[in-house]
Design a protein around this motif. Structure first.
Motif, mmCIF file in Angstrom:
data_model
loop_
_atom_site.group_PDB
_atom_site.id
_atom_site.type_symbol
_atom_site.label_atom_id
_atom_site.label_comp_id
_atom_site.label_asym_id
_atom_site.label_seq_id
_atom_site.Cartn_x
_atom_site.Cartn_y
_atom_site.Cartn_z
ATOM 1 N N LEU A 142 0.792 -1.214 0.000
ATOM 2 C CA LEU A 142 0.000 0.000 0.000
ATOM 3 C C LEU A 142 0.830 1.273 0.000
ATOM 4 O O LEU A 142 0.296 2.360 -0.144
ATOM 5 N N PHE A 143 2.154 1.148 0.140
ATOM 6 C CA PHE A 143 2.962 2.355 0.380
ATOM 7 C C PHE A 143 2.971 3.310 -0.805
ATOM 8 O O PHE A 143 3.102 4.527 -0.635
ATOM 9 N N ASP A 144 2.857 2.814 -2.051
ATOM 10 C CA ASP A 144 2.952 3.702 -3.211
ATOM 11 C C ASP A 144 1.612 4.304 -3.623
ATOM 12 O O ASP A 144 1.546 5.103 -4.554
ATOM 13 N N GLY A 145 0.549 3.921 -2.919
ATOM 14 C CA GLY A 145 -0.744 4.545 -3.189
ATOM 15 C C GLY A 145 -1.538 3.915 -4.318
ATOM 16 O O GLY A 145 -2.691 4.290 -4.525
ATOM 17 N N LEU A 146 -0.960 2.969 -5.049
ATOM 18 C CA LEU A 146 -1.682 2.386 -6.184
ATOM 19 C C LEU A 146 -2.907 1.602 -5.719
ATOM 20 O O LEU A 146 -3.965 1.651 -6.355
ATOM 21 N N ILE A 147 -2.753 0.871 -4.609
ATOM 22 C CA ILE A 147 -3.896 0.132 -4.085
ATOM 23 C C ILE A 147 -4.898 1.091 -3.456
ATOM 24 O O ILE A 147 -6.102 1.029 -3.704
ATOM 25 N N LEU A 148 -4.391 1.993 -2.640
ATOM 26 C CA LEU A 148 -5.279 2.949 -1.983
ATOM 27 C C LEU A 148 -5.999 3.838 -2.987
ATOM 28 O O LEU A 148 -7.081 4.350 -2.702
ATOM 29 N N HIS A 149 -5.398 4.008 -4.160
ATOM 30 C CA HIS A 149 -6.030 4.827 -5.199
ATOM 31 C C HIS A 149 -7.407 4.282 -5.557
ATOM 32 O O HIS A 149 -8.305 5.042 -5.925
ATOM 33 N N HIS A 150 -7.556 2.960 -5.427
ATOM 34 C CA HIS A 150 -8.840 2.347 -5.754
ATOM 35 C C HIS A 150 -9.834 2.491 -4.608
ATOM 36 O O HIS A 150 -11.029 2.291 -4.803
ATOM 37 N N LEU A 151 -9.350 2.799 -3.432
ATOM 38 C CA LEU A 151 -10.235 3.005 -2.286
ATOM 39 C C LEU A 151 -10.397 4.485 -1.961
ATOM 40 O O LEU A 151 -11.473 4.959 -1.677
ATOM 41 N N LEU A 152 -9.304 5.222 -2.029
ATOM 42 C CA LEU A 152 -9.317 6.643 -1.710
ATOM 43 C C LEU A 152 -8.019 7.233 -2.239
ATOM 44 O O LEU A 152 -6.952 6.640 -2.074
ATOM 45 N N PRO A 153 -8.062 8.414 -2.910
ATOM 46 C CA PRO A 153 -6.836 9.009 -3.468
ATOM 47 C C PRO A 153 -5.949 9.607 -2.367
ATOM 48 O O PRO A 153 -5.950 10.795 -2.113
ATOM 49 N N ILE A 154 -5.162 8.743 -1.715
ATOM 50 C CA ILE A 154 -4.246 9.202 -0.667
ATOM 51 C C ILE A 154 -2.997 8.337 -0.720
ATOM 52 O O ILE A 154 -3.067 7.173 -1.087
ATOM 53 N N HIS A 155 -1.839 8.903 -0.326
ATOM 54 C CA HIS A 155 -0.568 8.187 -0.402
ATOM 55 C C HIS A 155 0.101 8.175 0.965
ATOM 56 O O HIS A 155 0.165 9.176 1.650
ATOM 57 N N SER A 156 0.635 7.022 1.371
ATOM 58 C CA SER A 156 1.287 6.941 2.673
ATOM 59 C C SER A 156 2.162 5.701 2.738
ATOM 60 O O SER A 156 1.842 4.667 2.189
ATOM 61 N N LYS A 157 3.294 5.837 3.427
ATOM 62 C CA LYS A 157 4.145 4.682 3.694
ATOM 63 C C LYS A 157 4.268 4.484 5.195
ATOM 64 O O LYS A 157 5.138 3.788 5.673
ATOM 65 N N ASP A 158 3.387 5.126 5.925
ATOM 66 C CA ASP A 158 3.363 5.058 7.372
ATOM 67 C C ASP A 158 2.335 4.007 7.773
ATOM 68 O O ASP A 158 1.140 4.190 7.575
ATOM 69 N N LEU A 159 2.787 2.879 8.334
ATOM 70 C CA LEU A 159 1.870 1.782 8.660
ATOM 71 C C LEU A 159 0.837 2.211 9.685
ATOM 72 O O LEU A 159 -0.339 1.841 9.578
ATOM 73 N N LEU A 160 1.249 3.011 10.660
ATOM 74 C CA LEU A 160 0.298 3.455 11.676
ATOM 75 C C LEU A 160 -0.804 4.310 11.044
ATOM 76 O O LEU A 160 -1.992 4.112 11.303
ATOM 77 N N ALA A 161 -0.399 5.242 10.182
ATOM 78 C CA ALA A 161 -1.388 6.082 9.501
ATOM 79 C C ALA A 161 -2.257 5.241 8.570
ATOM 80 O O ALA A 161 -3.464 5.470 8.444
ATOM 81 N N THR A 162 -1.640 4.246 7.914
ATOM 82 C CA THR A 162 -2.388 3.366 7.020
ATOM 83 C C THR A 162 -3.444 2.580 7.781
ATOM 84 O O THR A 162 -4.585 2.424 7.332
ATOM 85 N N LEU A 163 -3.063 2.080 8.968
ATOM 86 C CA LEU A 163 -4.018 1.342 9.788
ATOM 87 C C LEU A 163 -5.198 2.219 10.185
ATOM 88 O O LEU A 163 -6.360 1.824 10.082
ATOM 89 N N HIS A 164 -4.898 3.440 10.633
ATOM 90 C CA HIS A 164 -5.980 4.355 11.014
ATOM 91 C C HIS A 164 -6.882 4.655 9.821
ATOM 92 O O HIS A 164 -8.112 4.718 9.949
ATOM 93 N N LEU A 165 -6.272 4.836 8.650
ATOM 94 C CA LEU A 165 -7.036 5.135 7.444
ATOM 95 C C LEU A 165 -7.966 3.985 7.080
ATOM 96 O O LEU A 165 -9.159 4.174 6.828
#
Length: 295
Positions: free
Chosen positions: A91-114
């Motif tokens: 998920l760090f490069d945002g390609l997967i998250l792009h399909h859920l929400l247009p946001i980019h992060s390589k922070d696992l803690l922030a990713t979990l909260h998201l």
């Protein structure tokens, strides 16, 4: 997914309960509860950054939560043939998250909260693993250098907290802006009558005319583009059982179509509960508001 609500200042926008609430609160309410909480969090954390303590990743509850979220993402993106194996790697490069929400992060803690926030928002019925807390390292720059400390951060609450019903936009509308209810009713009424024009039906009273489920079923079939066999419901319901059968069938169809996120009590519609009736009709309105008039 629903986009963020934007200000209508200087331009027209779609009449929705959210927009009506926003307009009603702009002059009377300085900040929403979420805005206040956001400001509070920023003031507490300042410029600090939080990262997972390395030993926290071996926590069984955290591992269970990560596995659960991976399974949820793969289920949601199955139709796109996307498979996620690791939250921090995939998920760090945002390609997967792009399909859920247009946001980019390589922070696992922030990713979990998201991801937890996404899951709770779009699927409030999902049984997330409860009581997951992790130890974090708080890093904050100061004049004398980087200051570090440890803290416990909660990721998910208890089952009891998760089971507590959350107020939706219609709860807020009825509580904060009852004078705007008629505007919402009229918008939905216009939508309903536009869709029913080919059936020579006209709705003038949402509560009473949808209470037996007949028009609701006809409306669902009309906007969704399929015929509901007359043998599956009571066209002229005579009893409470007949009306409950019709409304239950309609709610089941909406659940199967993914328009309802959680089950609703059919008796509330049969008993002419305006808020519940509006909530159900609004799901159809959201999906088909831009559909052309049936030909």
């Amino acid at each position: 997914m629903k986009g963020p609500i934007r200000s209508s200042k200087g331009r027209d926008f779609l009449l929705t309960p959210q927009n009506i609430l926003l307009t009603a609160q702009m002059d009377s309410t300085p900040q929403s509860e979420e805005d206040s909480q956001m400001i509070f969090n920023v003031e507490i954390l300042g410029e600090g950054k939080r990262v997972l303590q390395p030993t926290a990743e071996s926590d069984p509850k955290l591992q269970e939560l990560k596995t659960f979220l991976v399974d949820w993402i793969n289920f949601e993106l199955k139709h796109e043939h996307i498979v996620v194996k690791s939250l921090d790697e995939d998920l760090f490069d945002g390609l997967i998250l792009h399909h859920l929400l247009p946001i980019h992060s390589k922070d696992l803690l922030a990713t979990l909260h998201l991801l937890i926030a996404l899951a709770q928002h779009f699927r409030p019925d999902l049984p997330l693993p409860p009581n997951v807390s992790v130890e974090v390292v708080v890093m904050e720059p100061t004049k004398s250098g980087m200051k570090t400390g440890k803290a416990i951060e909660c990721l998910t609450g208890s089952r009891e907290e998760e089971a507590t019903p959350k107020k939706d936009v219609f709860d807020q509308l009825f509580q904060l802006s009852p004078d705007k209810i008629n505007d919402v009713k009229q918008a939905i009424l216009n939508f309903v009558n536009k869709q029913l024009v080919n059936l020579s039906l006209t709705v003038t009273d949402l509560e009473s005319q949808f209470a037996d489920g007949v028009i609701l079923l006809l409306l669902i079939g009309q906007v969704e583009g399929y015929f509901i066999p007359l043998s599956t419901f009571f066209l002229c319901p005579q009893s409470m059982e007949d009306r409950l059968h019709n409304v239950t069938l309609a709610l089941d169809l909406l659940m199967e179509a993914g328009m309802l996120q959680q089950p609703m009590d059919p008796s509330e519609i049969v008993n002419q509960d305006l808020k519940i009736t509006l909530r159900v009709l609004y799901t159809l309105f959201l999906k088909h508001k831009n559909s052309p008039k049936p030909s």
